[in-house]
Design a protein around this motif. Structure first.
Motif, PDB file in Angstrom:
ATOM      1  N   LEU A  74      26.667  36.264  31.209  1.00 27.83           N
ATOM      2  CA  LEU A  74      27.768  35.889  30.312  1.00 27.83           C
ATOM      3  C   LEU A  74      28.941  36.851  30.474  1.00 27.83           C
ATOM      4  CD1 LEU A  74      25.725  34.813  27.173  1.00 27.83           C
ATOM      5  CD2 LEU A  74      27.345  33.372  28.413  1.00 27.83           C
ATOM      6  N   GLU A  75      28.612  38.140  30.636  1.00 27.45           N
ATOM      7  CA  GLU A  75      29.649  39.156  30.837  1.00 27.45           C
ATOM      8  C   GLU A  75      30.399  38.882  32.153  1.00 27.45           C
ATOM      9  OE1 GLU A  75      30.494  41.173  28.519  1.00 27.45           O
ATOM     10  OE2 GLU A  75      32.076  41.996  29.799  1.00 27.45           O
ATOM     11  N   LYS A  78      32.622  35.940  31.709  1.00 31.51           N
ATOM     12  CA  LYS A  78      33.806  36.318  30.918  1.00 31.51           C
ATOM     13  C   LYS A  78      34.816  36.992  31.823  1.00 31.51           C
ATOM     14  CE  LYS A  78      31.808  37.084  26.542  1.00 31.51           C
ATOM     15  NZ  LYS A  78      31.029  38.131  25.905  1.00 31.51           N
ATOM     16  N   GLY A  81      36.687  34.625  33.869  1.00 30.80           N
ATOM     17  CA  GLY A  81      37.825  34.067  33.122  1.00 30.80           C
ATOM     18  C   GLY A  81      37.648  32.610  32.774  1.00 30.80           C
ATOM     19  N   GLU A  82      37.792  32.336  31.473  1.00 36.33           N
ATOM     20  CA  GLU A  82      37.614  30.967  30.983  1.00 36.33           C
ATOM     21  C   GLU A  82      38.553  29.992  31.707  1.00 36.33           C
ATOM     22  OE1 GLU A  82      37.707  30.844  26.738  1.00 36.33           O
ATOM     23  OE2 GLU A  82      37.180  28.714  26.689  1.00 36.33           O
ATOM     24  N   ALA A 122      29.540  28.916  25.825  1.00 37.34           N
ATOM     25  CA  ALA A 122      30.606  29.921  25.960  1.00 37.34           C
ATOM     26  C   ALA A 122      31.798  29.378  26.747  1.00 37.34           C
ATOM     27  CB  ALA A 122      30.052  31.174  26.633  1.00 37.34           C
ATOM     28  N   PHE A 123      31.521  28.400  27.634  1.00 36.26           N
ATOM     29  CA  PHE A 123      32.591  27.845  28.497  1.00 36.26           C
ATOM     30  C   PHE A 123      32.556  26.315  28.413  1.00 36.26           C
ATOM     31  CE2 PHE A 123      31.262  31.957  30.051  1.00 36.26           C
ATOM     32  CZ  PHE A 123      32.477  32.633  30.110  1.00 36.26           C
TER      33      PHE A 123
END
Ligand SMILES: NC(=O)c1ccc[n+]([C@@H]2O[C@H](COP(=O)([O-])OP(=O)(O)OC[C@H]3O[C@@H](n4cnc5c(N)ncnc54)[C@H](OP(=O)(O)O)[C@@H]3O)[C@@H](O)[C@H]2O)c1
Length: 217
Positions: A74-75, A78, A81-82, A122-123
């Motif tokens: 996940l990091e 992130k 970049g979304e 998350a995305f």
């Protein structure tokens, strides 16, 4: 095609090398541009190989492979970049393995959730397709290493994205289309990630990773 490989480990290297050999332009992404392993891979893989940050690679790739450590996935995404990941197909190979208490590992997310789902949540703009996480990377790019018919599970919310992934993996890694089993939406990653608990036991028993799941009906 321009392909992003997020990850400098053995999976990233193996898939990246095969994709360059298949004629694609491949960028390997890492937490830092100029990662030692990524530079060594570029040197070996040739002129179609590039390296950069996770964000550079995600911006470059028309299709993106997540080959990062489960605990860092996940990091890493992130950092990718979304915006760079939006509307792209992300093939998620990562497994939520927790080795903190030694072998055998446990899963840090399971049962009612999965890493594939965490990534999809998350995305939300990204088309996450969980695939290839249940077999060794050498076998991913050369299915003939194990004789007979054997399978790859594919999970994700977007049917067109799953079809695209199946076509891409069949064409570039030499799998027959019938080897792929669409196991449904991304919640099916709960099952495919949990297979790793048995996969690791089997690797311990066989003392190698050259085996795969084969579903008989
Ligand atoms: N080995 C296999 O055959 C196999 C088969 C199926 C699935 N998988 C799964 O594929 C994934 C990759 O496995 P691997 O053995 O090739 O590599 P790995 O060692 O699990 O992961 C390496 C990558 O993860 C990144 N990373 C590590 N910690 C991070 C953090 N805290 N934040 C952000 N990024 C982080 C590293 O970034 P840097 O480049 O910056 O160091 C590197 O790019 C794993 O999830 C594994 O479970 C492996």
């Amino acid at each position: 095609m321009k392909v992003a490989i997020l990850g400098t480990g053995m999976v990233g290297e193996t898939l990246g090398t095969k994709l360059v050999q298949s004629g694609h332009e491949v960028m390997m992404g890492s937490r830092k541009t100029g990662n030692e392993k990524a530079l060594a891979w570029v040197q070996k893989a040739g002129s179609k190989a590039k390296q950069g940050s996770f964000a550079d690679a995600a911006a470059f790739g028309e299709i993106i492979f997540n080959c990062t450590l489960g605990a860092g996935a996940l990091e890493a995404l992130k950092m990718a970049g979304e915006k760079n990941l939006a509307n792209r197909v992300l093939i998620d190979l990562s497994n939520p393995l927790d080795f903190s208490k030694g072998m055998p590992p446990t899963l840090f997310v399971c049962n009612s959730d999965s890493l594939g789902e965490q990534i999809q949540r998350a995305f939300p703009q990204t088309k996450v397709v969980k695939a290839l996480n249940t077999l060794n990377c050498k076998l991913m790019v050369d299915p003939t290493m194990v004789p007979g018919d054997h399978n790859i599970f594919v999970a994700g919310n977007d049917n067109a994205a799953k079809e695209k992934v199946i076509a891409f993996l069949a064409e570039n890694f030499g799998w027959k289309t019938k080897a792929f089993i669409d196991v449904g939406d991304i919640t099916a990653a709960r099952g495919t990630e949990a297979l790793m608990l048995l996969w690791i036991r089997l690797m311990g028993k066989f003392q190698h990773g050259n085996f795969n799941w084969s579903i008989a009906k």
